[in-house]
Design a protein around this motif. Sequence first.
Motif, PDB file in Angstrom:
ATOM      1  N   LEU A  82       0.809  -1.221   0.000  1.00 10.95           N
ATOM      2  CA  LEU A  82       0.000   0.000   0.000  1.00 10.95           C
ATOM      3  C   LEU A  82       0.844   1.274   0.000  1.00 10.95           C
ATOM      4  CD1 LEU A  82      -2.711  -1.088   2.615  1.00 10.95           C
ATOM      5  CD2 LEU A  82      -2.832  -1.221   0.118  1.00 10.95           C
ATOM      6  N   ARG A 129      -0.150   4.526  -1.794  1.00 12.10           N
ATOM      7  CA  ARG A 129      -1.311   5.290  -1.344  1.00 12.10           C
ATOM      8  C   ARG A 129      -0.925   6.452  -0.425  1.00 12.10           C
ATOM      9  NH1 ARG A 129      -6.445   1.169  -0.797  1.00 12.10           N
ATOM     10  NH2 ARG A 129      -5.843  -0.224  -2.522  1.00 12.10           N
ATOM     11  N   ASP A 162      -6.709   8.249   4.295  1.00 11.57           N
ATOM     12  CA  ASP A 162      -7.218   7.095   3.565  1.00 11.57           C
ATOM     13  C   ASP A 162      -6.183   5.970   3.488  1.00 11.57           C
ATOM     14  OD1 ASP A 162      -9.521   8.556   3.255  1.00 11.57           O
ATOM     15  OD2 ASP A 162      -9.164   9.064   1.145  1.00 11.57           O
ATOM     16  N   LYS A 166      -6.329   4.197   6.782  1.00 11.27           N
ATOM     17  CA  LYS A 166      -7.522   3.331   6.807  1.00 11.27           C
ATOM     18  C   LYS A 166      -7.278   2.050   6.007  1.00 11.27           C
ATOM     19  CE  LYS A 166     -12.448   3.052   5.627  1.00 11.27           C
ATOM     20  NZ  LYS A 166     -12.318   1.635   5.205  1.00 11.27           N
ATOM     21  N   SER A 167      -6.688   2.181   4.834  1.00  9.05           N
ATOM     22  CA  SER A 167      -6.418   1.005   4.009  1.00  9.05           C
ATOM     23  C   SER A 167      -5.478   0.036   4.708  1.00  9.05           C
ATOM     24  CB  SER A 167      -5.819   1.424   2.661  1.00  9.05           C
ATOM     25  OG  SER A 167      -6.751   2.178   1.904  1.00  9.05           O
ATOM     26  N   ASP A 207      -7.398  -1.705   7.536  1.00  9.55           N
ATOM     27  CA  ASP A 207      -8.280  -2.725   6.965  1.00  9.55           C
ATOM     28  C   ASP A 207      -7.483  -3.953   6.528  1.00  9.55           C
ATOM     29  OD1 ASP A 207     -10.775  -1.520   7.300  1.00  9.55           O
ATOM     30  OD2 ASP A 207     -10.645  -0.421   5.406  1.00  9.55           O
ATOM     31  N   GLU A 260     -13.880  -3.566  10.690  1.00  9.91           N
ATOM     32  CA  GLU A 260     -13.321  -2.708   9.647  1.00  9.91           C
ATOM     33  C   GLU A 260     -13.025  -1.344  10.227  1.00  9.91           C
ATOM     34  OE1 GLU A 260     -15.938  -1.468   6.507  1.00  9.91           O
ATOM     35  OE2 GLU A 260     -17.711  -1.584   7.788  1.00  9.91           O
TER      36      GLU A 260
END
Length: 330
Positions: free
Chosen positions: A63, A66, A292, A295-296, A299, A323
């Motif tokens: 990730l 991101r 974000d 958050k990713s 998760d 989540e």
Amino acid sequence: MTASTTRSATARTRTSKPSRIAALAAVAVAGSMLLTACGDQTESGKVAPQEEGSSQAAVAAPLADRLPKAIRDKGVIKVGSDIAYAPVEFKDKDGKTTGIDPDLADAMSKQLGVKFEFQNGTFDTLITGLRAKRYDIAMSAMTDTKDRQEGVDSETKKKVGEGVDFVDYFSAGVSVYTKKGADKGIKTWSDLCGKKLVVQRGTVSHDLAKAESKKCTEGKKGEIAIQSFDNDQLAQTRLRSGGADAGSSDFPVAAYAVQTSGGGNDFQIVGEQVEAAPYGIAVAKGNDQLRDAIKSAMDAIIANGEYKKILDKWGVAAGAVTEAKINGGV
């Protein structure tokens, strides 16, 4: 640390939260783990070395793209945290930063490819530190509330800043605890009228105490004599010495104190948790890409099982979420 009606979840827990007192049993079962769980664990179960205040980025970082480019270039996310709130974040006997939040940060670092560098600060200054860009995020058992999202003082209800966004990752309530064998008739918050209560400043426990004290006065009962401190450890010390009748903090923190202080002989939890609410990782308004990405990453570790392993390790699985959510507090 569940600043607003919350270091309670604090917190630091820090305002309103339903009851999950049954979770204390899970903490009791995991007592020995709570006493010894420090540092990162390898798959073989051995403790891996860890740099002070930072989590190690994994080689594979699915990730990484991101994140904002500036953070990718630095390779570090600066984390504001009140590192005196065991078991959420605290210093172990060797002075290393450990706990639930640092372990979660380590797991997220594998997804994002950057270190999470924890920097110590008092709980009620963390959001100010975000605004001043001393930190990229604040991760400190901070309860997600509308007041904090909107930059509103929880007591005066006046606008004091632009607020923050939260990535919610855990749920906890507020507990009351007393010296062991000396509850002085305290079972609920209303029993605190006329009593001395210790709390960490700026937490949900602090907000709840002020609101309850007002009810006591209106009901022509004695107000609560609230003693607030920079951190929860100082509050516990005052209660332990007999300088107060009770203390209040987020359930995970109160449960840990009950398990570990004086070998389990200093404190006891009384009554049930109240004001269940989410802990959130705070990010400055307008920093949507970082929010974000966090958050990713959260998760991802929920999905791959690392999240559950960490909560199980610290005996707080009752607060697990399925989540991450953005600004789910009320």
